[in-house]
Motif scaffolding. Sequence first.
Motif, PDB file in Angstrom:
ATOM      1  N   GLU A  76       0.815  -1.209   0.000  1.00  0.00           N
ATOM      2  CA  GLU A  76       0.000   0.000   0.000  1.00  0.00           C
ATOM      3  C   GLU A  76       0.850   1.261   0.000  1.00  0.00           C
ATOM      4  OE1 GLU A  76      -3.218   0.326  -0.318  1.00  0.00           O
ATOM      5  OE2 GLU A  76      -3.526  -1.845  -0.454  1.00  0.00           O
ATOM      6  N   ASP A  77       2.070   1.176   0.564  1.00  0.00           N
ATOM      7  CA  ASP A  77       2.946   2.343   0.612  1.00  0.00           C
ATOM      8  C   ASP A  77       3.595   2.635  -0.739  1.00  0.00           C
ATOM      9  OD1 ASP A  77       2.415   2.692   3.314  1.00  0.00           O
ATOM     10  OD2 ASP A  77       4.061   1.359   3.914  1.00  0.00           O
ATOM     11  N   LYS A  78       3.843   1.589  -1.511  1.00  0.00           N
ATOM     12  CA  LYS A  78       4.474   1.763  -2.818  1.00  0.00           C
ATOM     13  C   LYS A  78       3.656   1.037  -3.877  1.00  0.00           C
ATOM     14  CE  LYS A  78       9.285   2.411  -1.392  1.00  0.00           C
ATOM     15  NZ  LYS A  78      10.693   1.943  -1.599  1.00  0.00           N
ATOM     16  N   GLN A  79       2.494   1.555  -4.154  1.00  0.00           N
ATOM     17  CA  GLN A  79       1.635   0.918  -5.145  1.00  0.00           C
ATOM     18  C   GLN A  79       2.109   1.227  -6.560  1.00  0.00           C
ATOM     19  OE1 GLN A  79      -2.599   1.626  -4.541  1.00  0.00           O
ATOM     20  NE2 GLN A  79      -2.674  -0.442  -3.727  1.00  0.00           N
ATOM     21  N   ASN A  80       1.941   0.244  -7.417  1.00  0.00           N
ATOM     22  CA  ASN A  80       2.226   0.442  -8.831  1.00  0.00           C
ATOM     23  C   ASN A  80       1.046   1.149  -9.491  1.00  0.00           C
ATOM     24  OD1 ASN A  80       4.629  -1.160  -8.474  1.00  0.00           O
ATOM     25  ND2 ASN A  80       3.309  -2.976  -8.552  1.00  0.00           N
ATOM     26  N   LYS A  81       1.332   1.918 -10.534  1.00  0.00           N
ATOM     27  CA  LYS A  81       0.286   2.695 -11.191  1.00  0.00           C
ATOM     28  C   LYS A  81       0.405   2.551 -12.706  1.00  0.00           C
ATOM     29  CE  LYS A  81       0.388   6.201  -7.514  1.00  0.00           C
ATOM     30  NZ  LYS A  81       0.618   7.644  -7.205  1.00  0.00           N
ATOM     31  N   LEU A  82      -0.746   2.443 -13.336  1.00  0.00           N
ATOM     32  CA  LEU A  82      -0.837   2.401 -14.793  1.00  0.00           C
ATOM     33  C   LEU A  82      -1.804   3.495 -15.225  1.00  0.00           C
ATOM     34  CD1 LEU A  82      -0.285   0.973 -17.548  1.00  0.00           C
ATOM     35  CD2 LEU A  82      -2.295  -0.442 -17.058  1.00  0.00           C
ATOM     36  N   ALA A  83      -1.415   4.275 -16.229  1.00  0.00           N
ATOM     37  CA  ALA A  83      -2.280   5.351 -16.714  1.00  0.00           C
ATOM     38  C   ALA A  83      -2.187   5.439 -18.231  1.00  0.00           C
ATOM     39  CB  ALA A  83      -1.885   6.686 -16.088  1.00  0.00           C
ATOM     40  N   PHE A  84      -3.302   5.683 -18.854  1.00  0.00           N
ATOM     41  CA  PHE A  84      -3.280   6.001 -20.283  1.00  0.00           C
ATOM     42  C   PHE A  84      -4.452   6.937 -20.588  1.00  0.00           C
ATOM     43  CE2 PHE A  84      -5.562   1.972 -19.812  1.00  0.00           C
ATOM     44  CZ  PHE A  84      -6.742   2.203 -20.513  1.00  0.00           C
ATOM     45  N   GLY A  85      -4.287   7.734 -21.629  1.00  0.00           N
ATOM     46  CA  GLY A  85      -5.329   8.707 -21.916  1.00  0.00           C
ATOM     47  C   GLY A  85      -5.013   9.565 -23.133  1.00  0.00           C
ATOM     48  N   TYR A  86      -5.734  10.666 -23.206  1.00  0.00           N
ATOM     49  CA  TYR A  86      -5.615  11.613 -24.323  1.00  0.00           C
ATOM     50  C   TYR A  86      -5.601  13.029 -23.774  1.00  0.00           C
ATOM     51  CZ  TYR A  86      -7.312  14.890 -27.852  1.00  0.00           C
ATOM     52  OH  TYR A  86      -7.461  15.986 -28.667  1.00  0.00           O
ATOM     53  N   ASN A  87      -4.764  13.870 -24.348  1.00  0.00           N
ATOM     54  CA  ASN A  87      -4.904  15.309 -24.136  1.00  0.00           C
ATOM     55  C   ASN A  87      -4.415  16.039 -25.379  1.00  0.00           C
ATOM     56  OD1 ASN A  87      -2.080  15.022 -23.684  1.00  0.00           O
ATOM     57  ND2 ASN A  87      -2.079  16.888 -22.487  1.00  0.00           N
ATOM     58  N   GLY A  88      -4.998  17.197 -25.630  1.00  0.00           N
ATOM     59  CA  GLY A  88      -4.659  17.954 -26.826  1.00  0.00           C
ATOM     60  C   GLY A  88      -5.361  19.293 -26.826  1.00  0.00           C
ATOM     61  N   PHE A  89      -5.165  20.022 -27.913  1.00  0.00           N
ATOM     62  CA  PHE A  89      -5.810  21.332 -28.026  1.00  0.00           C
ATOM     63  C   PHE A  89      -6.028  21.661 -29.497  1.00  0.00           C
ATOM     64  CE2 PHE A  89      -1.334  22.499 -28.490  1.00  0.00           C
ATOM     65  CZ  PHE A  89      -1.368  23.446 -29.509  1.00  0.00           C
ATOM     66  N   ALA A  90      -6.937  22.603 -29.720  1.00  0.00           N
ATOM     67  CA  ALA A  90      -7.182  23.157 -31.052  1.00  0.00           C
ATOM     68  C   ALA A  90      -7.394  24.651 -30.894  1.00  0.00           C
ATOM     69  CB  ALA A  90      -8.395  22.502 -31.712  1.00  0.00           C
ATOM     70  N   GLU A  91      -6.865  25.445 -31.832  1.00  0.00           N
ATOM     71  CA  GLU A  91      -7.048  26.885 -31.766  1.00  0.00           C
ATOM     72  C   GLU A  91      -7.070  27.490 -33.161  1.00  0.00           C
ATOM     73  OE1 GLU A  91      -3.904  28.729 -29.578  1.00  0.00           O
ATOM     74  OE2 GLU A  91      -2.371  28.291 -31.080  1.00  0.00           O
ATOM     75  N   TYR A  92      -7.790  28.593 -33.263  1.00  0.00           N
ATOM     76  CA  TYR A  92      -7.865  29.348 -34.515  1.00  0.00           C
ATOM     77  C   TYR A  92      -7.516  30.792 -34.208  1.00  0.00           C
ATOM     78  CZ  TYR A  92      -9.677  31.519 -38.761  1.00  0.00           C
ATOM     79  OH  TYR A  92      -9.794  32.244 -39.924  1.00  0.00           O
ATOM     80  N   MET A  93      -6.592  31.358 -35.000  1.00  0.00           N
ATOM     81  CA  MET A  93      -6.080  32.683 -34.717  1.00  0.00           C
ATOM     82  C   MET A  93      -6.003  33.501 -36.002  1.00  0.00           C
ATOM     83  SD  MET A  93      -2.517  33.496 -32.711  1.00  0.00           S
ATOM     84  CE  MET A  93      -3.003  32.305 -31.466  1.00  0.00           C
ATOM     85  N   LYS A  94      -6.342  34.791 -35.894  1.00  0.00           N
ATOM     86  CA  LYS A  94      -6.212  35.713 -37.020  1.00  0.00           C
ATOM     87  C   LYS A  94      -5.362  36.904 -36.583  1.00  0.00           C
ATOM     88  CE  LYS A  94     -10.601  36.411 -37.625  1.00  0.00           C
ATOM     89  NZ  LYS A  94     -11.872  36.934 -38.199  1.00  0.00           N
ATOM     90  N   THR A  95      -4.550  37.416 -37.508  1.00  0.00           N
ATOM     91  CA  THR A  95      -3.745  38.586 -37.208  1.00  0.00           C
ATOM     92  C   THR A  95      -3.971  39.652 -38.280  1.00  0.00           C
ATOM     93  OG1 THR A  95      -1.767  37.968 -38.485  1.00  0.00           O
ATOM     94  CG2 THR A  95      -1.975  37.054 -36.270  1.00  0.00           C
ATOM     95  N   SER A  96      -3.829  40.884 -37.856  1.00  0.00           N
ATOM     96  CA  SER A  96      -3.915  42.025 -38.764  1.00  0.00           C
ATOM     97  C   SER A  96      -2.817  42.998 -38.380  1.00  0.00           C
ATOM     98  CB  SER A  96      -5.288  42.698 -38.663  1.00  0.00           C
ATOM     99  OG  SER A  96      -5.313  43.886 -39.426  1.00  0.00           O
ATOM    100  N   TYR A  97      -2.001  43.415 -39.367  1.00  0.00           N
ATOM    101  CA  TYR A  97      -0.863  44.276 -39.092  1.00  0.00           C
ATOM    102  C   TYR A  97      -0.745  45.337 -40.180  1.00  0.00           C
ATOM    103  CZ  TYR A  97       4.013  45.719 -38.599  1.00  0.00           C
ATOM    104  OH  TYR A  97       5.153  46.460 -38.475  1.00  0.00           O
ATOM    105  N   ARG A  98      -0.926  46.601 -39.794  1.00  0.00           N
ATOM    106  CA  ARG A  98      -0.823  47.719 -40.729  1.00  0.00           C
ATOM    107  C   ARG A  98       0.224  48.697 -40.220  1.00  0.00           C
ATOM    108  NH1 ARG A  98      -5.327  50.962 -40.189  1.00  0.00           N
ATOM    109  NH2 ARG A  98      -4.763  51.989 -42.136  1.00  0.00           N
ATOM    110  N   PHE A  99       0.876  49.377 -41.151  1.00  0.00           N
ATOM    111  CA  PHE A  99       1.710  50.485 -40.717  1.00  0.00           C
ATOM    112  C   PHE A  99       1.653  51.625 -41.727  1.00  0.00           C
ATOM    113  CE2 PHE A  99       4.652  47.753 -42.982  1.00  0.00           C
ATOM    114  CZ  PHE A  99       5.478  48.619 -43.688  1.00  0.00           C
TER     115      PHE A  99
END
Length: 306
Positions: free
Chosen positions: A85-108
């Motif tokens: 119980e003090d040193k239990q073994n652990k197994l993990a699996f899963g998913y993580n991620g991201f999605a993004e949409y970006m627009k830029t405007s640059y004038r001088f």
Amino acid sequence: HNDSKGYPSVQLSKDGKHLLKGGLSYTRTKFNQPDRKFVNGTKVNENDIEVRFGSNNFIRQYLDVENNFHMSGLLEYNYKFGKNEDKQNKLAFGYNGFAEYMKTSYRFISGNPNDSSLPNSITNLNNINEFVSDAVANNYISFREETGGEYKTKILSRVDGFYGNVTYNISQKIELNAGIRAENTMRDLNYRPFGISIGSAYTSIETNKLDILPSLNLKYALKEKKNIRFAASRTITRPVLFESLPITYISADGTAEKGNAFLENSTNNNVDLKFEFFPTKDEILAITGFGKYIENPIERSFDNFG
């Protein structure tokens, strides 16, 4: 309840050995740099400056970065096993991620002389605004839109990562933590190259790359208060927005900076060896040796057009 990183989790069994955790976030952000202007000149004496116009000497810049959405999520399953119980073994699996949409405007917009020379181009440091206003009123200088077709960009990014890792106590002194992550990067950048007119079609650069990222961490307990750790891993580094944004940005010192739309992710191969000593329960002394090998490093380069 929440885990140590703040993700909500649910126990799937009464003994707590099966656990499911996850999270979802959605954000919208906007960065705006309105009317950033600067004047370059030569200091004549303690109070006066000789003002220059044309080139990059007097510019108004307008930069907008709008993040229409950034969505990220995580879903992970954990399983604890083993009799200790003090040193239990652990197994993990899963998913993580991201999605993004970006627009830029640059004038001088730049201030340009209407004549080859300006009368009375020397002015007091505290009187620059009045000097510029008078020069415009007398038609000595005029403002001109110098924005090119590259002033707008659109970026759609998505990263999907599937992973698994295990923590296993091989013996009372040796603990193994190993994992692997399959990460797919998708990116669609739409922009107009420098010098192309505003009404021209966008150029598109599409990226779709799968990276396999293993990791290994071994801990050996020399004694109760001394450990040796060995770690090896592969990670990736993505270019930040302004490193890959294909616009030419004029700095206040008159230099120009431009992102590289063809930048690729860097692959980092990491290894380190650490000795840990715990004099008391509140103190730690660590000595570490480490190394890193970077494939496709992202670096700044300089061009001299003078």
